[in-house]
Design a protein around this motif. Structure first.
Motif, PDB file in Angstrom:
ATOM      1  N   LEU A  79      -5.316  -8.643 -12.301  1.00 42.95           N
ATOM      2  CA  LEU A  79      -4.979  -8.707 -13.723  1.00 42.95           C
ATOM      3  C   LEU A  79      -5.222  -7.364 -14.398  1.00 42.95           C
ATOM      4  N   LYS A  80      -6.351  -6.737 -14.074  1.00 45.71           N
ATOM      5  CA  LYS A  80      -6.664  -5.431 -14.655  1.00 45.71           C
ATOM      6  C   LYS A  80      -5.605  -4.411 -14.268  1.00 45.71           C
ATOM      7  N   GLN A  81      -5.182  -4.446 -12.994  1.00 47.69           N
ATOM      8  CA  GLN A  81      -4.158  -3.513 -12.536  1.00 47.69           C
ATOM      9  C   GLN A  81      -2.831  -3.772 -13.258  1.00 47.69           C
ATOM     10  N   ALA A  82      -2.477  -5.056 -13.411  1.00 47.13           N
ATOM     11  CA  ALA A  82      -1.226  -5.391 -14.098  1.00 47.13           C
ATOM     12  C   ALA A  82      -1.283  -4.954 -15.561  1.00 47.13           C
ATOM     13  N   LEU A  83      -2.422  -5.183 -16.204  1.00 51.08           N
ATOM     14  CA  LEU A  83      -2.555  -4.779 -17.609  1.00 51.08           C
ATOM     15  C   LEU A  83      -2.504  -3.265 -17.747  1.00 51.08           C
ATOM     16  N   THR A  84      -3.103  -2.561 -16.793  1.00 48.35           N
ATOM     17  CA  THR A  84      -3.071  -1.102 -16.834  1.00 48.35           C
ATOM     18  C   THR A  84      -1.629  -0.608 -16.720  1.00 48.35           C
ATOM     19  N   GLU A  85      -0.869  -1.219 -15.811  1.00 48.69           N
ATOM     20  CA  GLU A  85       0.538  -0.833 -15.662  1.00 48.69           C
ATOM     21  C   GLU A  85       1.330  -1.178 -16.924  1.00 48.69           C
ATOM     22  N   ASP A  86       1.047  -2.348 -17.505  1.00 49.05           N
ATOM     23  CA  ASP A  86       1.727  -2.734 -18.742  1.00 49.05           C
ATOM     24  C   ASP A  86       1.396  -1.768 -19.876  1.00 49.05           C
ATOM     25  N   MET A  87       0.124  -1.386 -19.967  1.00 46.74           N
ATOM     26  CA  MET A  87      -0.283  -0.462 -21.025  1.00 46.74           C
ATOM     27  C   MET A  87       0.386   0.896 -20.847  1.00 46.74           C
ATOM     28  N   ARG A  88       0.522   1.316 -19.579  1.00 43.14           N
ATOM     29  CA  ARG A  88       1.194   2.584 -19.321  1.00 43.14           C
ATOM     30  C   ARG A  88       2.634   2.514 -19.848  1.00 43.14           C
ATOM     31  N   GLY A  89       3.293   1.393 -19.580  1.00 45.50           N
ATOM     32  CA  GLY A  89       4.661   1.211 -20.064  1.00 45.50           C
ATOM     33  C   GLY A  89       4.729   1.148 -21.577  1.00 45.50           C
ATOM     34  N   ILE A  90       3.762   0.460 -22.185  1.00 43.69           N
ATOM     35  CA  ILE A  90       3.722   0.351 -23.647  1.00 43.69           C
ATOM     36  C   ILE A  90       3.477   1.727 -24.255  1.00 43.69           C
ATOM     37  N   ASN A  91       2.563   2.492 -23.664  1.00 43.18           N
ATOM     38  CA  ASN A  91       2.286   3.834 -24.184  1.00 43.18           C
ATOM     39  C   ASN A  91       3.515   4.728 -24.095  1.00 43.18           C
ATOM     40  N   GLU A  92       4.253   4.632 -22.980  1.00 44.53           N
ATOM     41  CA  GLU A  92       5.482   5.418 -22.852  1.00 44.53           C
ATOM     42  C   GLU A  92       6.498   5.007 -23.913  1.00 44.53           C
ATOM     43  N   GLU A  93       6.617   3.700 -24.134  1.00 43.08           N
ATOM     44  CA  GLU A  93       7.556   3.197 -25.138  1.00 43.08           C
ATOM     45  C   GLU A  93       7.157   3.664 -26.536  1.00 43.08           C
ATOM     46  N   GLN A  94       5.870   3.593 -26.835  1.00 38.38           N
ATOM     47  CA  GLN A  94       5.411   4.044 -28.153  1.00 38.38           C
ATOM     48  C   GLN A  94       5.634   5.540 -28.334  1.00 38.38           C
ATOM     49  N   THR A  95       5.450   6.299 -27.262  1.00 43.05           N
ATOM     50  CA  THR A  95       5.685   7.748 -27.338  1.00 43.05           C
ATOM     51  C   THR A  95       7.156   8.024 -27.643  1.00 43.05           C
ATOM     52  N   LEU A  96       8.044   7.312 -26.940  1.00 37.79           N
ATOM     53  CA  LEU A  96       9.479   7.497 -27.203  1.00 37.79           C
ATOM     54  C   LEU A  96       9.845   7.105 -28.630  1.00 37.79           C
ATOM     55  N   LEU A  97       9.266   6.001 -29.098  1.00 30.76           N
ATOM     56  CA  LEU A  97       9.541   5.571 -30.472  1.00 30.76           C
ATOM     57  C   LEU A  97       9.018   6.591 -31.480  1.00 30.76           C
ATOM     58  N   THR A  98       7.857   7.154 -31.207  1.00 25.25           N
ATOM     59  CA  THR A  98       7.298   8.164 -32.108  1.00 25.25           C
ATOM     60  C   THR A  98       8.197   9.391 -32.166  1.00 25.25           C
ATOM     61  N   TYR A  99       8.682   9.838 -30.996  1.00 26.76           N
ATOM     62  CA  TYR A  99       9.598  10.985 -30.982  1.00 26.76           C
ATOM     63  C   TYR A  99      10.894  10.645 -31.718  1.00 26.76           C
ATOM     64  N   GLY A 100      11.356   9.411 -31.579  1.00 29.19           N
ATOM     65  CA  GLY A 100      12.566   8.994 -32.292  1.00 29.19           C
ATOM     66  C   GLY A 100      12.371   8.995 -33.798  1.00 29.19           C
ATOM     67  N   VAL A 101      11.239   8.488 -34.245  1.00 32.36           N
ATOM     68  CA  VAL A 101      10.934   8.483 -35.682  1.00 32.36           C
ATOM     69  C   VAL A 101      10.822   9.921 -36.188  1.00 32.36           C
ATOM     70  N   LEU A 102      10.155  10.766 -35.387  1.00 23.63           N
ATOM     71  CA  LEU A 102      10.011  12.169 -35.778  1.00 23.63           C
ATOM     72  C   LEU A 102      11.379  12.842 -35.898  1.00 23.63           C
ATOM     73  N   ALA A 103      12.271  12.556 -34.943  1.00 21.07           N
ATOM     74  CA  ALA A 103      13.622  13.132 -34.991  1.00 21.07           C
ATOM     75  C   ALA A 103      14.367  12.651 -36.236  1.00 21.07           C
ATOM     76  N   CYS A 104      14.224  11.359 -36.559  1.00 22.83           N
ATOM     77  CA  CYS A 104      14.881  10.831 -37.761  1.00 22.83           C
ATOM     78  C   CYS A 104      14.341  11.500 -39.017  1.00 22.83           C
ATOM     79  N   LEU A 105      13.010  11.670 -39.064  1.00 21.59           N
ATOM     80  CA  LEU A 105      12.409  12.314 -40.234  1.00 21.59           C
ATOM     81  C   LEU A 105      12.869  13.761 -40.366  1.00 21.59           C
ATOM     82  N   LYS A 106      12.971  14.453 -39.230  1.00 21.35           N
ATOM     83  CA  LYS A 106      13.440  15.843 -39.280  1.00 21.35           C
ATOM     84  C   LYS A 106      14.900  15.898 -39.726  1.00 21.35           C
ATOM     85  N   GLY A 107      15.672  14.898 -39.283  1.00 24.49           N
ATOM     86  CA  GLY A 107      17.066  14.827 -39.736  1.00 24.49           C
ATOM     87  C   GLY A 107      17.146  14.587 -41.228  1.00 24.49           C
TER      88      GLY A 107
END
Length: 114
Positions: free
Chosen positions: A58-86
């Motif tokens: 379970l810990k390993q699965a959650l760690t993998e899920d968190m890694r995916g969530i962190n990547e998704e949040q990073t992409l969303l943050t870059y997207g928001v930043l790009a929109c704000l710069k636009g």
């Protein structure tokens, strides 16, 4: 030596046989109880081992899920930043500039491990 069969002898023999059977029954019950305790001990050990393995998985699965969530949040943050710069390029200012500065500051801190 000859044994006489009297009512008293029959009663005494019956009492001895009953006592012997009772002792054998109690001994067998005690042996079963000890066997049951041993089985419970091994069952508990097996359950603990399974629980530890499940928790590790379970810990390993959650760690993998968190890694995916962190990547998704990073992409969303870059997207928001790009929109704000636009928006800023379109002439929006004030809160847009403030949000851009905050996001860039946050990303800079994250990149340097602060």
């Amino acid at each position: 030596m000859m044994i006489e069969l009297t009512p008293q002898t029959i009663v005494t023999a019956g009492a001895v046989i009953t006592a012997a059977l009772l002792l054998i029954q109690r001994f067998a019950k005690g042996v079963r109880w000890f066997d049951q305790q041993e089985k419970q001990t091994t069952d508990i050990a097996a359950l603990k081992a399974k629980h530890e393995a499940d928790m590790k998985a379970l810990k390993q699965a959650l760690t993998e899920d968190m890694r995916g969530i962190n990547e998704e949040q990073t992409l969303l943050t870059y997207g928001v930043l790009a929109c704000l710069k636009g928006l800023k390029e379109q002439g929006c200012n004030g809160p847009v500039s403030e949000a851009i500065n905050k996001i860039e500051k946050f990303l800079n801190k994250k990149a340097h491990g602060d």
